[in-house]
Design an enzyme around this catalytic site. Structure first.
Site, short mmCIF file in Angstrom:
data_model
loop_
_atom_site.label_atom_id
_atom_site.label_comp_id
_atom_site.label_asym_id
_atom_site.label_seq_id
_atom_site.Cartn_x
_atom_site.Cartn_y
_atom_site.Cartn_z
N HIS A 124 0.88 -1.17 0.00
CA HIS A 124 0.00 0.00 0.00
C HIS A 124 0.91 1.22 0.00
O HIS A 124 2.01 1.18 0.56
CB HIS A 124 -0.83 -0.05 1.29
CG HIS A 124 -1.94 0.94 1.38
ND1 HIS A 124 -1.71 2.27 1.68
CD2 HIS A 124 -3.28 0.81 1.24
CE1 HIS A 124 -2.88 2.90 1.71
NE2 HIS A 124 -3.85 2.05 1.46
N ASP A 134 3.03 -4.35 8.03
CA ASP A 134 1.81 -3.56 7.90
C ASP A 134 0.65 -4.54 8.06
O ASP A 134 0.37 -5.33 7.16
CB ASP A 134 1.82 -2.88 6.52
CG ASP A 134 0.47 -2.27 6.15
OD1 ASP A 134 -0.51 -2.44 6.91
OD2 ASP A 134 0.40 -1.62 5.09
N GLN A 169 -4.51 -5.15 6.87
CA GLN A 169 -5.44 -6.14 6.31
C GLN A 169 -5.35 -7.49 7.01
O GLN A 169 -6.22 -8.34 6.81
CB GLN A 169 -5.16 -6.33 4.80
CG GLN A 169 -5.34 -5.07 3.98
CD GLN A 169 -6.78 -4.57 3.93
OE1 GLN A 169 -7.74 -5.35 4.06
NE2 GLN A 169 -6.95 -3.27 3.76
N LYS A 196 -10.60 -1.16 10.72
CA LYS A 196 -10.73 -2.37 9.90
C LYS A 196 -10.98 -3.61 10.77
O LYS A 196 -11.29 -4.68 10.24
CB LYS A 196 -9.48 -2.57 9.05
CG LYS A 196 -9.26 -1.46 8.00
CD LYS A 196 -8.20 -1.86 7.01
CE LYS A 196 -7.50 -0.69 6.37
NZ LYS A 196 -8.29 0.03 5.39
N CYS A 247 -4.72 2.36 -3.75
CA CYS A 247 -3.51 2.90 -3.11
C CYS A 247 -2.33 1.96 -3.29
O CYS A 247 -1.50 1.80 -2.40
CB CYS A 247 -3.72 3.20 -1.63
SG CYS A 247 -5.01 4.40 -1.34
#
Lengths: 139, 399
Positions: free
Chosen positions: B116, B193, B196, B219, B357
């Site tokens: 991302h 990261d 997700q 999220k 993104c």
């Protein structure tokens, strides 16, 4: 027809559609039938900034009126630019610059676009009208 | 399950909502909504400073949320959990504070094709300042990291390997443990990261031995505007502060300012108090669910949706990793993703279209964008059926 007469007839046409799907079908048809822009004009300089799909717009003066050709890689976007061109093409540059495009809200176009597309619509309108301003200064 | 999410019962364009944009943000269970409301009704006060009772209550609730986050990630200490505004702020904190102090001319940071932008741009900014460079770990057509190339890239110049745990576009679950072992063997740190990953996987930062882990509250069924940066204590202790202000100091004089201990050193200013508390409630809610059953449910949805979408003429799905989260990005031949998204929207189906993104990834697949359906634990096979019918309708209109 002048710009407002064309806007009024578009509003009348859209009143016939009961569902937004029908309006999309109409936009898609318009998009598919938009006269194709000459490839020579599909340059980065002719890209409209602020659209998420690519939209090319070319304008030239012809007997005191402005002629537009355009294209986009998204067909609904192509339909939207086709609709805007239908309203503004063949008009005098000063009239294009000063037009109040009330048909956009009257047919509910803005509210049925995602926010990114609605921003793209604003960019298209701004670009078309600034071309009108530039030509009216130059001619 | 669905009954706990009030928003899922609403209609969009006069159609029942089919919400498949969970990769962008997840809907909130009633429990989280109640916690936010009750905070403002009953507890609102600034934390860590008031001598009064309300401030004490708010502080206790906020710090309890930090402990919940610690437990959720199985970290050693609650003070290793920094509340941020989200994953983006968390990565920027590491890039700026750690990178600013530790990256030098000639050093390298490895990121991958599938990152991302928020795990690319912060590193480019700090690399530019420090004379370091950002290197791309490439992926296969199927959407998996080329691990054999990682070995070749790792050298003493590499100070940081910053990778996504789960791809927001491809759904690929990257082999985090393996990456971390290889990076550590070469003396490089690893930031994951987890934006997700956090909604789909149980994360154990100690088992992973990861150095920094970032994720967002919204999220994982929590509020927007809050996220977490986990960092190992010794790394956070050695890092200079990222932002200066209130809350983060020990003593301020014009001659010299000393900084507060962890986590406060990195939490300048009044934080998103209700966000932190709401995130704690969301993670508590998630923790009491049967993780194995949820994983099986999401796997079933992914397999079902993959088979159904693949059966539509002209559909290409991107991301064929063996280990994949419940995310499906696809294109319909002869159409632009925006057009497909617009028609799905008219049917009440929320998907994301565009570059997600992740422009380097779009470039890799040579497309301006994709349509992405991203699922959460409350989605079901009926949602998949609606999506499939919607894509078929889009095909009949557009192609």
């Amino acid at each position: 027809m002048n710009i407002d007469q064309i806007q009024d007839s578009i509003i009348e046409e859209f009143e016939l559609f009961e569902q937004w799907f029908d309006k999309y079908e109409y936009l898609i048809d318009l998009g598919k039938n938009l006269p194709v822009i000459d490839d020579a004009y599909k340059t980065d300089d002719n890209l409209i900034r602020g659209c998420q799909s690519r939209v090319w717009l070319h304008a030239e003066m012809n007997n005191g009126t402005v002629q537009f050709t355009a294209d986009s890689d998204a067909v609904i976007t192509r339909g939207i630019i086709a609709l805007l061109i239908r309203v503004l093409a063949g008009q005098k540059p000063g009239d294009i610059a000063n037009a109040q495009l009330y048909f956009i809200d009257a047919i509910g176009l803005r509210e049925h676009l995602s926010s990114t597309r609605a921003n793209g619509l604003v960019s298209m309108v701004n670009t078309l009208q600034s071309i009108g301003r530039d030509f009216s200064r130059a001619h | 399950m669905r009954a706990q999410f009030p928003l899922l019962s609403r209609r969009v364009h006069a159609q029942p909502l089919v919400y498949l944009d969970n990769g962008a943000t997840a809907q909130k269970p009633q429990r989280v909504i109640d916690a936010i409301e009750s905070y403002y009704r009953e507890r609102n006060a600034n934390i860590h400073r008031g001598a009064h009772h309300l401030s004490q209550e708010a502080t206790t609730a906020y710090e309890a949320a930090r402990e919940t986050v610690r437990a959720h990630l199985n970290a050693a200490h609650a003070h290793e959990m920094l509340f941020t505004s989200g994953t983006t702020a968390a990565i920027n904190t590491v890039a700026s504070a750690w990178g600013g102090a530790n990256l030098n001319a000639g050093d390298e940071v490895i990121v991958s094709t599938m990152e991302h932008h928020s795990n690319i741009v912060p590193w480019q900014l700090v690399a530019e300042q420090r004379g370091a460079s950002v290197k791309e770990l490439r992926i296969s057509r199927g959407g998996e990291l080329r691990m054999e190339e990682l070995d070749a890239m790792l050298s003493e110049r590499v100070k940081m390997v910053a990778l996504t745990h789960v791809s927001n576009v491809l759904g690929t679950v990257n082999p985090a443990r393996d990456i971390i072992e290889r990076a550590h063997a070469h003396g490089a740190l690893v930031l994951l990261d987890g934006a997700q990953a956090a909604p789909h996987l149980r994360i154990d930062v100690r088992a992973l031995d990861v150095d920094f882990y970032a994720f967002s509250g919204h999220k994982v069924f929590g509020p927007t505007g809050v996220g977490v940066l986990y960092g190992k204590e010794k790394l956070l202790d050695a890092m200079p502060p990222y932002q200066g202000g209130g809350e983060m100091i020990e003593r301020v004089t014009f001659a010299r300012t000393t900084f507060a201990a962890l986590p406060h050193k990195f939490e300048a200013g009044t934080p998103n108090i209700v966000g932190g508390i709401g995130l704690g409630v969301a993670l508590d809610w998630l923790a009491q669910l049967d993780a194995e059953a949820l994983a099986a449910h999401e796997k079933d949805l992914l397999d079902y949706a993959t088979a159904k979408l693949n059966a539509i003429d002209g559909v290409t799905i991107f991301g064929e990793a063996a280990h994949k989260a419940c995310v499906l990005s696809f294109l319909l031949a002869g159409t632009h993703p925006f057009d497909v998204g617009a028609i799905l929207d008219q049917l009440g189906i929320a998907v994301r279209t565009g570059h997600h993104c992740a422009q380097p990834l779009m470039e890799f697949y040579d497309t301006p964008g994709m349509v992405r359906a991203s699922f959460a634990l409350y989605n079901n096979r009926a949602d998949v059926d609606a999506l499939v019918a919607g894509v078929e309708r889009a095909a009949s209109m557009l192609v």
